[in-house]
Design a protein around this motif. Structure first.
Motif, PDB file in Angstrom:
ATOM      1  N   LYS A  27      73.206  74.014 104.821  1.00 28.10           N
ATOM      2  CA  LYS A  27      72.247  74.804 104.053  1.00 28.10           C
ATOM      3  C   LYS A  27      72.997  75.593 102.986  1.00 28.10           C
ATOM      4  O   LYS A  27      73.923  76.340 103.278  1.00 28.10           O
ATOM      5  N   ILE A  28      72.558  75.423 101.729  1.00 25.29           N
ATOM      6  CA  ILE A  28      73.226  76.068 100.595  1.00 25.29           C
ATOM      7  C   ILE A  28      72.195  76.832  99.760  1.00 25.29           C
ATOM      8  O   ILE A  28      71.108  76.325  99.483  1.00 25.29           O
ATOM      9  N   VAL A  29      72.549  78.056  99.368  1.00 20.62           N
ATOM     10  CA  VAL A  29      71.685  78.874  98.516  1.00 20.62           C
ATOM     11  C   VAL A  29      72.464  79.246  97.248  1.00 20.62           C
ATOM     12  O   VAL A  29      73.562  78.781  97.026  1.00 20.62           O
ATOM     13  N   GLY A  30      71.864  80.098  96.410  1.00 17.85           N
ATOM     14  CA  GLY A  30      72.618  80.683  95.312  1.00 17.85           C
ATOM     15  C   GLY A  30      72.164  80.382  93.904  1.00 17.85           C
ATOM     16  O   GLY A  30      70.999  80.070  93.644  1.00 17.85           O
ATOM     17  N   SER A  31      73.120  80.480  92.994  1.00 14.28           N
ATOM     18  CA  SER A  31      72.923  80.449  91.555  1.00 14.28           C
ATOM     19  C   SER A  31      72.085  79.281  91.035  1.00 14.28           C
ATOM     20  O   SER A  31      72.288  78.133  91.426  1.00 14.28           O
ATOM     21  N   SER A  32      71.167  79.599  90.105  1.00  9.61           N
ATOM     22  CA  SER A  32      70.375  78.542  89.465  1.00  9.61           C
ATOM     23  C   SER A  32      71.242  77.719  88.513  1.00  9.61           C
ATOM     24  O   SER A  32      70.918  76.570  88.200  1.00  9.61           O
ATOM     25  N   THR A  33      72.341  78.295  88.048  1.00 13.98           N
ATOM     26  CA  THR A  33      73.266  77.564  87.173  1.00 13.98           C
ATOM     27  C   THR A  33      74.081  76.546  87.957  1.00 13.98           C
ATOM     28  O   THR A  33      74.304  75.420  87.503  1.00 13.98           O
ATOM     29  N   VAL A  34      74.521  76.937  89.143  1.00 17.76           N
ATOM     30  CA  VAL A  34      75.313  76.036  89.993  1.00 17.76           C
ATOM     31  C   VAL A  34      74.408  75.016  90.690  1.00 17.76           C
ATOM     32  O   VAL A  34      74.856  73.924  91.050  1.00 17.76           O
ATOM     33  N   TYR A  35      73.144  75.368  90.858  1.00 16.44           N
ATOM     34  CA  TYR A  35      72.170  74.534  91.583  1.00 16.44           C
ATOM     35  C   TYR A  35      72.160  73.059  91.148  1.00 16.44           C
ATOM     36  O   TYR A  35      72.198  72.166  92.016  1.00 16.44           O
ATOM     37  N   ASN A 109      83.818  75.287  84.934  1.00 18.23           N
ATOM     38  CA  ASN A 109      83.487  76.292  83.927  1.00 18.23           C
ATOM     39  C   ASN A 109      82.133  76.020  83.289  1.00 18.23           C
ATOM     40  O   ASN A 109      81.631  74.900  83.306  1.00 18.23           O
ATOM     41  N   ASP A 110      81.584  77.077  82.715  1.00 21.31           N
ATOM     42  CA  ASP A 110      80.260  76.988  82.105  1.00 21.31           C
ATOM     43  C   ASP A 110      80.245  77.838  80.835  1.00 21.31           C
ATOM     44  O   ASP A 110      81.003  78.806  80.720  1.00 21.31           O
ATOM     45  N   GLY A 111      79.395  77.466  79.918  1.00 21.16           N
ATOM     46  CA  GLY A 111      79.187  78.274  78.720  1.00 21.16           C
ATOM     47  C   GLY A 111      77.731  78.681  78.658  1.00 21.16           C
ATOM     48  O   GLY A 111      76.849  77.818  78.662  1.00 21.16           O
ATOM     49  N   LEU A 112      77.477  79.971  78.644  1.00 24.18           N
ATOM     50  CA  LEU A 112      76.098  80.428  78.493  1.00 24.18           C
ATOM     51  C   LEU A 112      75.567  79.969  77.140  1.00 24.18           C
ATOM     52  O   LEU A 112      76.208  80.178  76.106  1.00 24.18           O
ATOM     53  N   THR A 113      74.420  79.346  77.153  1.00 25.28           N
ATOM     54  CA  THR A 113      73.837  78.796  75.942  1.00 25.28           C
ATOM     55  C   THR A 113      72.649  79.637  75.504  1.00 25.28           C
ATOM     56  O   THR A 113      71.721  79.849  76.279  1.00 25.28           O
ATOM     57  N   PHE A 114      72.695  80.143  74.272  1.00 34.43           N
ATOM     58  CA  PHE A 114      71.558  80.867  73.694  1.00 34.43           C
ATOM     59  C   PHE A 114      70.765  79.820  72.923  1.00 34.43           C
ATOM     60  O   PHE A 114      71.142  79.412  71.829  1.00 34.43           O
ATOM     61  N   ALA A 115      69.712  79.334  73.554  1.00 36.64           N
ATOM     62  CA  ALA A 115      69.043  78.127  73.062  1.00 36.64           C
ATOM     63  C   ALA A 115      67.637  78.387  72.530  1.00 36.64           C
ATOM     64  O   ALA A 115      67.012  79.409  72.830  1.00 36.64           O
ATOM     65  N   HIS A 116      67.157  77.412  71.762  1.00 40.86           N
ATOM     66  CA  HIS A 116      65.790  77.450  71.231  1.00 40.86           C
ATOM     67  C   HIS A 116      65.326  76.024  70.979  1.00 40.86           C
ATOM     68  O   HIS A 116      66.076  75.062  71.173  1.00 40.86           O
ATOM     69  N   SER A 117      64.097  75.891  70.573  1.00 38.00           N
ATOM     70  CA  SER A 117      63.502  74.570  70.383  1.00 38.00           C
ATOM     71  C   SER A 117      64.207  73.775  69.290  1.00 38.00           C
ATOM     72  O   SER A 117      64.671  74.340  68.289  1.00 38.00           O
ATOM     73  N   VAL A 118      64.267  72.451  69.473  1.00 38.70           N
ATOM     74  CA  VAL A 118      64.833  71.579  68.435  1.00 38.70           C
ATOM     75  C   VAL A 118      63.993  71.638  67.162  1.00 38.70           C
ATOM     76  O   VAL A 118      64.445  71.243  66.084  1.00 38.70           O
ATOM     77  N   LYS A 119      62.770  72.146  67.288  1.00 36.49           N
ATOM     78  CA  LYS A 119      61.882  72.272  66.124  1.00 36.49           C
ATOM     79  C   LYS A 119      62.245  73.475  65.255  1.00 36.49           C
ATOM     80  O   LYS A 119      61.825  73.574  64.101  1.00 36.49           O
ATOM     81  N   THR A 175      73.967  84.863  86.030  1.00 35.32           N
ATOM     82  CA  THR A 175      73.921  84.520  84.612  1.00 35.32           C
ATOM     83  C   THR A 175      73.667  85.778  83.785  1.00 35.32           C
ATOM     84  O   THR A 175      74.285  85.976  82.741  1.00 35.32           O
ATOM     85  N   ARG A 176      72.781  86.630  84.271  1.00 35.86           N
ATOM     86  CA  ARG A 176      72.539  87.894  83.550  1.00 35.86           C
ATOM     87  C   ARG A 176      73.771  88.790  83.610  1.00 35.86           C
ATOM     88  O   ARG A 176      74.114  89.437  82.615  1.00 35.86           O
ATOM     89  N   ASP A 177      74.438  88.831  84.739  1.00 41.65           N
ATOM     90  CA  ASP A 177      75.674  89.620  84.852  1.00 41.65           C
ATOM     91  C   ASP A 177      76.684  89.162  83.807  1.00 41.65           C
ATOM     92  O   ASP A 177      77.339  89.978  83.157  1.00 41.65           O
ATOM     93  N   GLY A 235      72.775  78.222  81.640  1.00 43.40           N
ATOM     94  CA  GLY A 235      74.014  77.469  81.702  1.00 43.40           C
ATOM     95  C   GLY A 235      74.030  76.228  80.820  1.00 43.40           C
ATOM     96  O   GLY A 235      72.981  75.675  80.457  1.00 43.40           O
ATOM     97  N   TYR A 236      75.218  75.777  80.503  1.00 44.05           N
ATOM     98  CA  TYR A 236      75.449  74.642  79.602  1.00 44.05           C
ATOM     99  C   TYR A 236      74.794  73.349  80.090  1.00 44.05           C
ATOM    100  O   TYR A 236      74.349  72.533  79.287  1.00 44.05           O
ATOM    101  N   SER A 237      74.706  73.168  81.411  1.00 47.45           N
ATOM    102  CA  SER A 237      74.142  71.921  81.945  1.00 47.45           C
ATOM    103  C   SER A 237      72.694  71.721  81.516  1.00 47.45           C
ATOM    104  O   SER A 237      72.243  70.588  81.343  1.00 47.45           O
ATOM    105  N   TYR A 238      71.967  72.817  81.335  1.00 48.21           N
ATOM    106  CA  TYR A 238      70.551  72.697  80.937  1.00 48.21           C
ATOM    107  C   TYR A 238      70.431  72.255  79.485  1.00 48.21           C
ATOM    108  O   TYR A 238      69.459  71.595  79.104  1.00 48.21           O
TER     109      TYR A 238
END
Length: 334
Positions: A27-35, A109-119, A175-177, A235-238
């Motif tokens: 059973k594993i819990v935790g970060s939505s980025t690592v998920y 490693n991960d890079g926080l992505t400040f993202a928006h629509s491709v439009k 991620t907020r931290d 996170g970068y994966s998204y």
């Protein structure tokens, strides 16, 4: 006789209950980025057929540590993903509840992505501009006031004349931290810090321009793809998984990239972790084997399957060290 019968029934009941709660899967819990990474490893691990597929739940980093540090025993999680290192108070909670041997694995490693629509139009923000967009209070004409900025171009004329709308992670999120440390902390106005406590640099505005979007980053992606002027961080994966829907803004002139994240030249790069409870190693089937899979050469590194879904690998030296910790179940020092 009736008393003896009652005792026997009670003992049998306890035995049945104990048997019922015993687990035969991790059973594993935790970060939505690592998920997303944990889920990929869990599915591959389960398909090998030797052990059941681990149960993975996205609770956020803070929520994951709270559950993980709740105690030792099959009623508590075996592992937790984290988008930051464990905090002192979390480690103290673990020790208080008997979780004294914790295996810490920096998985990549991960890079926080400040993202928006491709439009939307391509965007480039400084950390100072992002701080001014999100902060609860700012300095105007030498005075501390509630954030008055409604549109981006009110912060800087070079920015678009569009409404500020930013989806953010909740306070329990690692991620907020990370965002607070790397963007809000570094972008905080020096004049602001002269007028108030530095801790207020990470206080978010509450007038509707900044919206807490929960721990489900997939829902944030959906919201951004349908709202061209909105931004959000995750996170970068998204970004990798949703390039048909969203794109990244540059931060301080730099776009997130594998090389920039690995070398930490991208301003919002950070390590990701998996924590495991050593006391469960010989209790939960597949515990050791799962850690070996997660840190193995087929999973991590430049040719690993996790790289293909967005996990930026560690250096070769760190990768080998992490693999050794996982194999030998080396607990971190308290």
């Amino acid at each position: 006789m009736n008393k003896l019968k009652t005792i026997l029934i009670t003992v049998v009941g306890i035995m049945i209950t104990s048997y019922a709660v015993a687990r035969d899967q991790i059973k594993i819990v935790g970060s939505s980025t690592v998920y997303p990474y944990t889920t990929v490893v869990a599915e591959r691990f389960g398909k090998q057929g030797k052990f059941k597929t681990p149960v993975v739940e996205s609770t956020g980093t803070g929520g994951g540590f709270k559950s993980f540090c709740g105690g030792v025993g099959v009623q508590h999680p075996d592992m937790t993903g984290a988008s930051r290192a464990i905090k002192k108070d979390e480690a103290e909670l673990c020790i208080k509840n008997g979780v004294t041997e914790i295996i810490e694995l920096p998985i990549g490693n991960d890079g926080l992505t400040f993202a928006h629509s491709v439009k939307g139009k391509d965007a480039n923000f400084t950390t100072a501009q992002l701080w001014k967009a999100i902060a609860h209070d700012v300095v105007v004409d030498g005075k501390l006031v509630k954030n008055p900025y409604k549109n981006w171009n009110e912060i800087d004329k070079s920015l678009p004349a569009a409404k500020i709308e930013i989806l953010v992670a909740p306070p329990t999120s690692g991620t907020r931290d990370a965002w607070d440390e790397l963007v809000m902390g570094k972008g905080c106005d020096p004049e602001f810090m002269k007028l108030t406590d530095k801790k207020n640099c990470t206080k978010y505005r509450e007038d509707g321009a900044v919206i807490e979007a929960g721990e489900n980053d997939t829902l944030i992606v959906q919201k951004l793809s349908s709202t061209p002027n909105a931004f959000g961080y995750f996170g970068y994966s998204y970004l990798v998984a949703n390039k048909d829907k969203i794109k990244a803004a540059k931060i301080n002139g730099i776009a997130p990239s594998v090389e920039g994240i690995q070398k930490y030249t991208y301003p919002v790069a950070r390590p990701l972790f998996l924590y495991a409870k050593k006391a469960h190693a010989n209790v939960i089937p597949g515990f050791k084997e799962f850690l070996a899979e997660f840190t193995g050469k087929t999973a991590v590194g430049a040719t690993g399957y996790l790289f293909k879904v967005g996990l930026v690998p560690n250096s070769k030296e760190t990768e080998d060290k992490v693999r050794e910790i996982a194999t030998k179940l080396v607990a971190m020092k308290n």
